[in-house]
Design a protein around this motif. Structure first.
Motif, mmCIF file in Angstrom:
data_model
loop_
_atom_site.group_PDB
_atom_site.id
_atom_site.type_symbol
_atom_site.label_atom_id
_atom_site.label_comp_id
_atom_site.label_asym_id
_atom_site.label_seq_id
_atom_site.Cartn_x
_atom_site.Cartn_y
_atom_site.Cartn_z
ATOM 1 N N ALA A 106 4.664 6.673 24.139
ATOM 2 C CA ALA A 106 4.252 5.344 24.580
ATOM 3 C C ALA A 106 3.022 4.920 23.786
ATOM 4 C CB ALA A 106 3.922 5.362 26.071
ATOM 5 N N ALA A 107 2.943 3.639 23.503
ATOM 6 C CA ALA A 107 1.790 3.106 22.783
ATOM 7 C C ALA A 107 0.520 3.387 23.564
ATOM 8 C CB ALA A 107 1.954 1.604 22.555
ATOM 9 N N ASP A 108 -0.508 3.799 22.850
ATOM 10 C CA ASP A 108 -1.846 4.070 23.387
ATOM 11 C C ASP A 108 -1.902 5.330 24.253
ATOM 12 O OD1 ASP A 108 -4.515 3.219 23.120
ATOM 13 O OD2 ASP A 108 -4.511 2.468 25.177
ATOM 14 N N ALA A 109 -0.823 6.116 24.293
ATOM 15 C CA ALA A 109 -0.828 7.357 25.077
ATOM 16 C C ALA A 109 -1.818 8.346 24.461
ATOM 17 C CB ALA A 109 0.563 7.973 25.114
ATOM 18 N N PRO A 110 -2.627 9.011 25.283
ATOM 19 C CA PRO A 110 -3.556 10.014 24.759
ATOM 20 C C PRO A 110 -2.809 11.261 24.298
ATOM 21 C CG PRO A 110 -3.683 9.948 27.149
ATOM 22 C CD PRO A 110 -2.734 8.857 26.735
ATOM 23 N N VAL A 111 -3.278 11.819 23.196
ATOM 24 C CA VAL A 111 -2.666 13.020 22.623
ATOM 25 C C VAL A 111 -3.747 14.027 22.267
ATOM 26 C CG1 VAL A 111 -0.596 11.846 21.760
ATOM 27 C CG2 VAL A 111 -2.623 12.009 20.297
ATOM 28 N N VAL A 112 -3.319 15.288 22.129
ATOM 29 C CA VAL A 112 -4.219 16.359 21.757
ATOM 30 C C VAL A 112 -3.544 17.203 20.673
ATOM 31 C CG1 VAL A 112 -3.490 17.904 23.621
ATOM 32 C CG2 VAL A 112 -5.774 18.144 22.642
ATOM 33 N N LEU A 113 -4.345 17.710 19.750
ATOM 34 C CA LEU A 113 -3.860 18.492 18.620
ATOM 35 C C LEU A 113 -3.107 19.732 19.086
ATOM 36 C CD1 LEU A 113 -3.925 18.971 15.497
ATOM 37 C CD2 LEU A 113 -6.044 20.263 15.894
ATOM 38 N N LYS A 114 -1.993 19.993 18.405
ATOM 39 C CA LYS A 114 -1.217 21.214 18.635
ATOM 40 C C LYS A 114 -0.768 21.690 17.265
ATOM 41 C CE LYS A 114 2.692 23.091 21.251
ATOM 42 N NZ LYS A 114 2.929 24.192 20.396
ATOM 43 N N ILE A 115 -1.494 22.624 16.699
ATOM 44 C CA ILE A 115 -1.143 23.124 15.367
ATOM 45 C C ILE A 115 0.129 23.952 15.492
ATOM 46 C CG2 ILE A 115 -1.852 24.637 13.479
ATOM 47 C CD1 ILE A 115 -4.730 23.657 14.027
ATOM 48 N N GLU A 116 1.097 23.636 14.639
ATOM 49 C CA GLU A 116 2.357 24.376 14.610
ATOM 50 C C GLU A 116 2.561 24.910 13.203
ATOM 51 O OE1 GLU A 116 5.592 21.998 16.126
ATOM 52 O OE2 GLU A 116 5.113 22.676 18.151
ATOM 53 N N GLU A 118 5.143 26.078 10.167
ATOM 54 C CA GLU A 118 6.444 26.031 9.493
ATOM 55 C C GLU A 118 6.343 27.094 8.407
ATOM 56 O OE1 GLU A 118 9.165 24.254 10.086
ATOM 57 O OE2 GLU A 118 8.379 22.826 11.556
ATOM 58 N N GLY A 119 6.894 28.276 8.674
ATOM 59 C CA GLY A 119 6.723 29.390 7.745
ATOM 60 C C GLY A 119 5.253 29.770 7.702
ATOM 61 N N ASP A 120 4.651 29.761 6.516
ATOM 62 C CA ASP A 120 3.239 30.104 6.375
ATOM 63 C C ASP A 120 2.339 28.877 6.265
ATOM 64 O OD1 ASP A 120 4.037 29.292 3.869
ATOM 65 O OD2 ASP A 120 3.251 31.037 2.803
ATOM 66 N N THR A 121 2.853 27.696 6.637
ATOM 67 C CA THR A 121 2.088 26.458 6.553
ATOM 68 C C THR A 121 1.740 25.957 7.948
ATOM 69 O OG1 THR A 121 3.227 25.859 4.511
ATOM 70 C CG2 THR A 121 2.088 24.090 5.671
ATOM 71 N N ALA A 122 0.448 25.740 8.205
ATOM 72 C CA ALA A 122 -0.016 25.162 9.469
ATOM 73 C C ALA A 122 0.034 23.642 9.356
ATOM 74 C CB ALA A 122 -1.433 25.626 9.775
ATOM 75 N N LEU A 123 0.614 22.993 10.374
ATOM 76 C CA LEU A 123 0.740 21.539 10.377
ATOM 77 C C LEU A 123 0.061 20.947 11.603
ATOM 78 C CD1 LEU A 123 4.478 21.205 9.337
ATOM 79 C CD2 LEU A 123 2.459 20.873 7.886
#
Length: 133
Positions: A106-116, A118-123
């Motif tokens: 939803a527009a303007d919804a608050p979010v928080v970082l979640k590093i995931e 993919e192999g050996d790369t953090a996104l």
């Protein structure tokens, strides 16, 4: 099929190293302007040598699109997936993914970082702030 991987450069390496260490960083100029992705000069005043700052990991959804077609074979098993524009609390905007169901966006919804990983790369991905981790 393997996911496409970023190719860090001397300019972008601090960003990728920070994600690998578990946090998100962005650049800020002495004029106060803050941005992503990395640049050698401030996009506002053109001063060189911006500094890196650690982000709080909080932000808000600005906009998003949900893809139902894989334009690269590596994304076929992720369909449907979202590409979301998040504005960090510190000001910069980042194209990313929200890990929650697409129907919850939803527009303007608050979010928080979640590093995931993919192999050996953090996104840098995000989750809705009101949904438990």
């Amino acid at each position: 099929m393997e996911m496409p991987k970023p190719e860090p450069t001397d300019l972008t390496r601090p960003y990728w190293d920070a994600l690998h260490e578990g946090h998100l960083v962005f650049q800020r100029c002495s004029c106060g302007n803050a941005w992503l992705p990395a640049r050698t000069h401030c996009p506002d005043c053109l001063k060189p040598e911006p500094r890196w700052e650690r982000a709080s990991g909080r932000g808000r959804i600005v906009s998003w699109v949900v893809y139902h077609t894989a334009y690269h074979p590596a994304f076929a098993d992720k369909l449907p997936y979202n590409v979301t524009l998040v504005q960090l609390a510190e000001g910069p905007r980042l194209l990313t993914n929200i890990v929650d169901p697409n129907e919850a966006l939803a527009a303007d919804a608050p979010v928080v970082l979640k590093i995931e990983w993919e192999g050996d790369t953090a996104l840098a991905r995000f989750r809705l702030d009101h949904i438990p981790a």
